[in-house]
Design an enzyme around this catalytic site. Structure first.
Site, PDB file in Angstrom:
ATOM      1  N   ARG B  50       1.361  -1.722  -0.373  1.00 12.00           N
ATOM      2  CA  ARG B  50      -0.176   0.270   0.052  1.00 12.00           C
ATOM      3  C   ARG B  50       1.113   1.174   0.080  1.00 12.00           C
ATOM      4  O   ARG B  50       1.969   1.296   0.281  1.00 12.00           O
ATOM      5  CB  ARG B  50      -0.843   0.258   0.977  1.00 12.00           C
ATOM      6  CG  ARG B  50      -1.805  -1.942   1.490  1.00 12.00           C
ATOM      7  CD  ARG B  50      -2.522  -1.371   3.003  1.00 12.00           C
ATOM      8  NE  ARG B  50      -3.146  -2.309   3.172  1.00 12.00           N
ATOM      9  CZ  ARG B  50      -3.246  -3.011   3.907  1.00 12.00           C
ATOM     10  NH1 ARG B  50      -3.402  -2.863   5.417  1.00 12.00           N
ATOM     11  NH2 ARG B  50      -4.526  -4.276   4.007  1.00 12.00           N
ATOM     12  N   ASP B  52       0.407   5.428   0.676  1.00 13.53           N
ATOM     13  CA  ASP B  52       0.058   6.322   1.667  1.00 13.53           C
ATOM     14  C   ASP B  52      -0.685   7.253   0.523  1.00 13.53           C
ATOM     15  O   ASP B  52       0.040   8.119  -0.168  1.00 13.53           O
ATOM     16  CB  ASP B  52       0.813   6.665   2.362  1.00 13.53           C
ATOM     17  CG  ASP B  52       0.813   5.811   3.688  1.00 13.53           C
ATOM     18  OD1 ASP B  52       0.678   4.574   4.190  1.00 13.53           O
ATOM     19  OD2 ASP B  52       2.344   6.227   4.737  1.00 13.53           O
ATOM     20  N   TYR B 110      12.499   2.358  -3.946  1.00 15.52           N
ATOM     21  CA  TYR B 110      12.391   3.875  -3.684  1.00 15.52           C
ATOM     22  C   TYR B 110      12.898   4.733  -4.527  1.00 15.52           C
ATOM     23  O   TYR B 110      14.221   4.993  -3.628  1.00 15.52           O
ATOM     24  CB  TYR B 110      11.316   4.211  -2.159  1.00 15.52           C
ATOM     25  CG  TYR B 110      10.164   3.174  -1.982  1.00 15.52           C
ATOM     26  CD1 TYR B 110       8.867   3.747  -2.326  1.00 15.52           C
ATOM     27  CD2 TYR B 110      10.609   2.070  -1.644  1.00 15.52           C
ATOM     28  CE1 TYR B 110       7.743   2.901  -1.877  1.00 15.52           C
ATOM     29  CE2 TYR B 110       9.096   1.486  -1.087  1.00 15.52           C
ATOM     30  CZ  TYR B 110       8.015   2.003  -1.388  1.00 15.52           C
ATOM     31  OH  TYR B 110       7.378   1.330  -1.015  1.00 15.52           O
ATOM     32  N   ARG B 208      10.212   7.227   4.299  1.00 12.98           N
ATOM     33  CA  ARG B 208      10.281   8.460   4.765  1.00 12.98           C
ATOM     34  C   ARG B 208      11.449   8.825   6.179  1.00 12.98           C
ATOM     35  O   ARG B 208      11.597   9.651   6.458  1.00 12.98           O
ATOM     36  CB  ARG B 208       9.147   9.005   5.109  1.00 12.98           C
ATOM     37  CG  ARG B 208       8.319   8.987   4.060  1.00 12.98           C
ATOM     38  CD  ARG B 208       7.018   8.615   3.718  1.00 12.98           C
ATOM     39  NE  ARG B 208       6.511   9.784   4.437  1.00 12.98           N
ATOM     40  CZ  ARG B 208       5.141  10.059   4.472  1.00 12.98           C
ATOM     41  NH1 ARG B 208       4.252   8.758   4.134  1.00 12.98           N
ATOM     42  NH2 ARG B 208       4.535  10.648   5.691  1.00 12.98           N
TER      43      ARG B 208
END
Lengths: 268, 268
Positions: B50, B52, B110, B208
């Site tokens: 998933r 965000d 990422y 993050r």
């Protein structure tokens, strides 16, 4: 009264264009509201020209008069602290009395961003026009040179007859393919084409009509020489479609050397 | 029943994340609605993970089963014709029976985009984190290498304790300054930093939290060695802030070679 000049960048996506209107969120409306709050008095500002809904700017020029006693650098910081994230004052200086962003402009440069190929770019939709056809940038560039110089550009003018002349001088026009970065097939930094046009002034929708016309050449639907025919026709119906607003960026506005110098001095 | 695998790019700005929810507009919800319409029957899809709200993807991987008789290329075109502009199926192929985008994934990569300096970029706000401090990319890169390899990354995990282990293996991590294009100080194609992290799996908000930690080094508030201390502390409070979602892009998902080969064969 003091006169100020500033360079403004904005993402035009979520604005109903530059010009203040009752109701819709406009760039001028938002800017004047913030400027009035920062200086403590209502202010009307002048831009070098109005940009349409969805059109962006990297170097819009705005002028205004105010009795504020704030120093330019302080005013610039205060504005940037209050403006929405979509707008940025890149530089604010005190200008010679009487400086007017629109009347004093002697030239402008626009860029139009295109992305071509069968797959659309999910990140480009606010900042480029997606053409499903592969475009021949070299052919577009060569065809674009037919527009260089002083001509009656009414074939590329949306609202004709206008009140004034449709004669303008294009001083530079180019079409170039821009490489992507980091091998991304997509992303905000991906490949595409740029059309750049500099002129002493622009008719309404002129850059977008030029781009719509050059794209006909780029996708092979028309020969290069057709662009000269379009120009000679002096008829908007002869040209290609008006390219959509989201690919258009106002890059730069030129002013006479003495005013540029005055502005520079006032920065020192 | 046939099994399909597809690679999906999306601009996550205007979605409440990947996961279907009653009410908010989600990527899974929109995708399943369109897929159901195209195949003529309700479908549930699985993503590799998933994302965000506000997080983007260039290479999300999605799997689903369907009785559709449409050829993959036809299905791909039909989906792209119906999906909103913010989503694009880059490739859709038939996959071996039982293929599952999440369970079969063995690694992901990422990218996190940063823009630094006193002036924000009006065009970067949806696709990058703006840090007012100038960042030292070389120091961030060197500090990042302390995270390479197999570690318990719970210092970089938002929701701990979780149900499983917090041990992951980072196989590649880099910080690089990206040059701007065409001399634009602003614009969608302007300069900034990239942080890229590849691992066999990621904890919740791990990239993050890593970025928020490396930024402390980049702006000079912390020494490089502090990153090793954060890792050793095994305590989320030891690390930097969680960087905001808009700078994060899921670039790529890895699967075992045999499945990749099977997928390739099914394309032939």
């Amino acid at each position: 009264m003091r006169t100020f000049k500033l360079i403004l960048a904005y993402d035009g996506t979520d604005f109903a264009g530059w010009q203040r209107q009752p109701g819709p969120r406009t760039l001028q409306g938002v800017f004047e509201e913030v400027l009035g709050r920062v200086t403590g008095a209502p202010v009307t500002v002048e831009a070098s020209g109005r940009t349409d809904a969805g059109v962006h700017a990297l170097g819009q020029v705005v002028s205004f008069s105010s009795e504020t006693r704030l120093e330019p650098a302080v005013l610039e910081r205060a504005l940037n602290a209050e403006l929405p994230d979509e707008m940025l004052v890149r530089k604010l200086v005190e200008a010679p009395a009487g400086f007017h962003a629109r009347f004093d402009a002697i030239g402008k440069r626009y860029r139009y961003a295109l992305q071509d190929g069968p797959q659309r770019n999910p990140f480009g939709r606010r900042y480029a026009w997606h053409c499903r056809h592969r475009l021949d940038a070299a052919a577009m560039h060569e065809a674009a040179q037919l527009l260089l110089g002083k001509h009656d550009f009414r074939s590329f003018e949306t609202q004709w007859p206008n009140r004034e002349t449709s004669v303008r001088t294009i001083t530079d026009i180019l079409v170039a393919r821009r490489a992507g970065q980091g091998g991304d097939p997509f992303g905000p930094f991906s490949a595409g084409l740029h059309v750049e046009v500099a002129a002493d002034g622009f008719l309404y929708n002129m850059v977008r009509a030029i781009v719509g016309t050059l794209v006909e050449v780029g996708r092979g639907a028309r020969e290069m020489a057709w662009v000269a025919e379009v120009l000679a026709a002096q008829d908007r119906k002869a040209a290609g479609q008006t390219a959509p607003p989201e690919g258009l960026f106002l890059l730069h506005v030129d002013y006479p050397p003495e005013q540029t110098a005055a502005t520079r001095n006032s920065q020192a």
